[in-house]
Design a protein around this motif. Sequence first.
Motif, mmCIF file in Angstrom:
data_model
loop_
_atom_site.group_PDB
_atom_site.id
_atom_site.type_symbol
_atom_site.label_atom_id
_atom_site.label_comp_id
_atom_site.label_asym_id
_atom_site.label_seq_id
_atom_site.Cartn_x
_atom_site.Cartn_y
_atom_site.Cartn_z
ATOM 1 N N SER A 54 0.824 -1.211 0.000
ATOM 2 C CA SER A 54 0.000 0.000 0.000
ATOM 3 C C SER A 54 0.860 1.263 0.000
ATOM 4 C CB SER A 54 -0.940 -0.001 1.209
ATOM 5 O OG SER A 54 -1.700 1.187 1.263
ATOM 6 N N THR A 55 1.846 1.323 0.879
ATOM 7 C CA THR A 55 2.682 2.519 0.961
ATOM 8 C C THR A 55 3.524 2.712 -0.303
ATOM 9 O OG1 THR A 55 4.350 1.213 2.170
ATOM 10 C CG2 THR A 55 2.811 2.531 3.478
ATOM 11 N N SER A 56 3.977 1.608 -0.899
ATOM 12 C CA SER A 56 4.738 1.718 -2.152
ATOM 13 C C SER A 56 3.871 2.312 -3.255
ATOM 14 C CB SER A 56 5.260 0.346 -2.578
ATOM 15 O OG SER A 56 6.134 -0.199 -1.597
ATOM 16 N N ALA A 57 2.640 1.824 -3.355
ATOM 17 C CA ALA A 57 1.716 2.352 -4.359
ATOM 18 C C ALA A 57 1.387 3.812 -4.088
ATOM 19 C CB ALA A 57 0.443 1.510 -4.383
ATOM 20 N N GLU A 58 1.243 4.168 -2.824
ATOM 21 C CA GLU A 58 0.906 5.548 -2.461
ATOM 22 C C GLU A 58 2.033 6.514 -2.816
ATOM 23 O OE1 GLU A 58 -1.763 3.871 1.242
ATOM 24 O OE2 GLU A 58 0.057 5.014 1.639
ATOM 25 N N TRP A 59 3.261 6.151 -2.483
ATOM 26 C CA TRP A 59 4.394 7.019 -2.807
ATOM 27 C C TRP A 59 4.554 7.187 -4.317
ATOM 28 C CZ3 TRP A 59 7.416 10.232 -0.063
ATOM 29 C CH2 TRP A 59 7.399 10.124 1.329
ATOM 30 N N PHE A 60 4.398 6.093 -5.039
ATOM 31 C CA PHE A 60 4.530 6.175 -6.498
ATOM 32 C C PHE A 60 3.440 7.066 -7.098
ATOM 33 C CE2 PHE A 60 3.338 4.615 -10.719
ATOM 34 C CZ PHE A 60 4.536 4.769 -11.394
ATOM 35 N N ALA A 61 2.182 6.837 -6.682
ATOM 36 C CA ALA A 61 1.073 7.620 -7.231
ATOM 37 C C ALA A 61 1.143 9.076 -6.803
ATOM 38 C CB ALA A 61 -0.257 7.014 -6.785
ATOM 39 N N ASP A 62 1.691 9.317 -5.613
ATOM 40 C CA ASP A 62 1.743 10.679 -5.088
ATOM 41 C C ASP A 62 2.780 11.541 -5.800
ATOM 42 O OD1 ASP A 62 0.802 12.646 -3.367
ATOM 43 O OD2 ASP A 62 2.372 12.266 -1.899
ATOM 44 N N LEU A 63 3.884 10.925 -6.210
ATOM 45 C CA LEU A 63 4.990 11.691 -6.785
ATOM 46 C C LEU A 63 5.096 11.572 -8.302
ATOM 47 C CD1 LEU A 63 7.752 10.875 -4.135
ATOM 48 C CD2 LEU A 63 6.143 12.791 -4.166
ATOM 49 N N PHE A 64 4.459 10.554 -8.879
ATOM 50 C CA PHE A 64 4.573 10.318 -10.318
ATOM 51 C C PHE A 64 3.769 11.366 -11.092
ATOM 52 C CE2 PHE A 64 3.303 7.993 -14.242
ATOM 53 C CZ PHE A 64 4.575 7.827 -14.758
ATOM 54 N N HIS A 65 4.397 12.003 -12.059
ATOM 55 C CA HIS A 65 3.766 13.007 -12.925
ATOM 56 C C HIS A 65 3.283 14.241 -12.164
ATOM 57 C CE1 HIS A 65 2.793 10.323 -16.665
ATOM 58 N NE2 HIS A 65 4.054 10.731 -16.626
ATOM 59 N N GLY A 66 3.802 14.465 -10.973
ATOM 60 C CA GLY A 66 3.461 15.685 -10.257
ATOM 61 C C GLY A 66 4.201 16.876 -10.849
#
Length: 347
Positions: free
Chosen positions: A130-142
Amino acid sequence: MEQRLVTDSVTSEKYLRIASISIATYDYILTLPAEWRFYRSQSSIFHISLVCALFILMRYVSIMAMVVSNYGYFSTTYTQQTCQRYYIVAPIFKAIQTMISQVILGVRTFNIVRRDRRIGIILSLLYLLSTSAEWFADLFHGTPNVVDGNCTSANAGKVLSTWFYYLAVILYDVVIVTVSTVHLLRYNPISSRVEQLIRVLIYDGIGYFIVLSASNILNLVFYHTTNIQTQTAAASVGYAVTWIMTQRILIRVRENTRPDAQRLENVIVARPTLGAQKRVMSGLRSHFESKSHSKGSKSSKSAGDAEFRPTSPHNSNDVELDVRVRVERSVVVDYKDESEHSSSWVK
């Protein structure tokens, strides 16, 4: 028409941010006495319990997340260059806040399921995923978004990914709350006091899930749009709700299981069946464990009646996420000094 919609969305975001700041500030002031009780219950400033440490982290990381996010939004001095270095700070604090909240829920659930090793491994893997997915989604394409001097983070890539952050959080909460609630419903307490504690744990878990899921769904909808002016409209609401609901779980359980609330009584929790005497009900672990030592007496324990036993006030803060019910029977042997004629009786 389009300009009017943009203006309305900006106005709505301002109202949401101001409302979330007001509610969070009010809750912070309201929970200051509870925070003081957390500090006072510590044996030493250099020996802080895990529960107290998580409470402090949850409280002040959330404050930092709200301050950083809203400062960037309400500021009027940012340029594209300065925003390039600042826009990523708020998403980082958001991810850290979510990680702390999920740790609290994960440890709480692990103790409710009687510290089952297999479930513990599953919960750990779920947390890492969950945390890996959250960090990736939070920072990707920001990307930095500068409007009238303010600085926010926007998801302006060809593939919108930030909304997946909130989907991962929702899925984690669904699993955690389901597992903890199912196991809590399996308990059959005899004491009304323990029944009340279990009811509080169930209601707090479900209440946390409902309120936070509503906030996460709102953010998911906003981040699923291509309008970068509305994507962060509910971000501050998410910070406030996560902060308030998570710390409320810690405070409520602590208030319902502190030693003075129990009047230092031993409470029968459940009577084991004949075939279940070998199974220790260690799901709800409590700090109500005490070793009674008196002159001229010894105490030994074996499987039998389940009961809570209070500890000293210095350890009272260990209850919030660490609640266990132990099944045991006490056998007390009185004896006299060896120089006299020995005689004993067993109760």
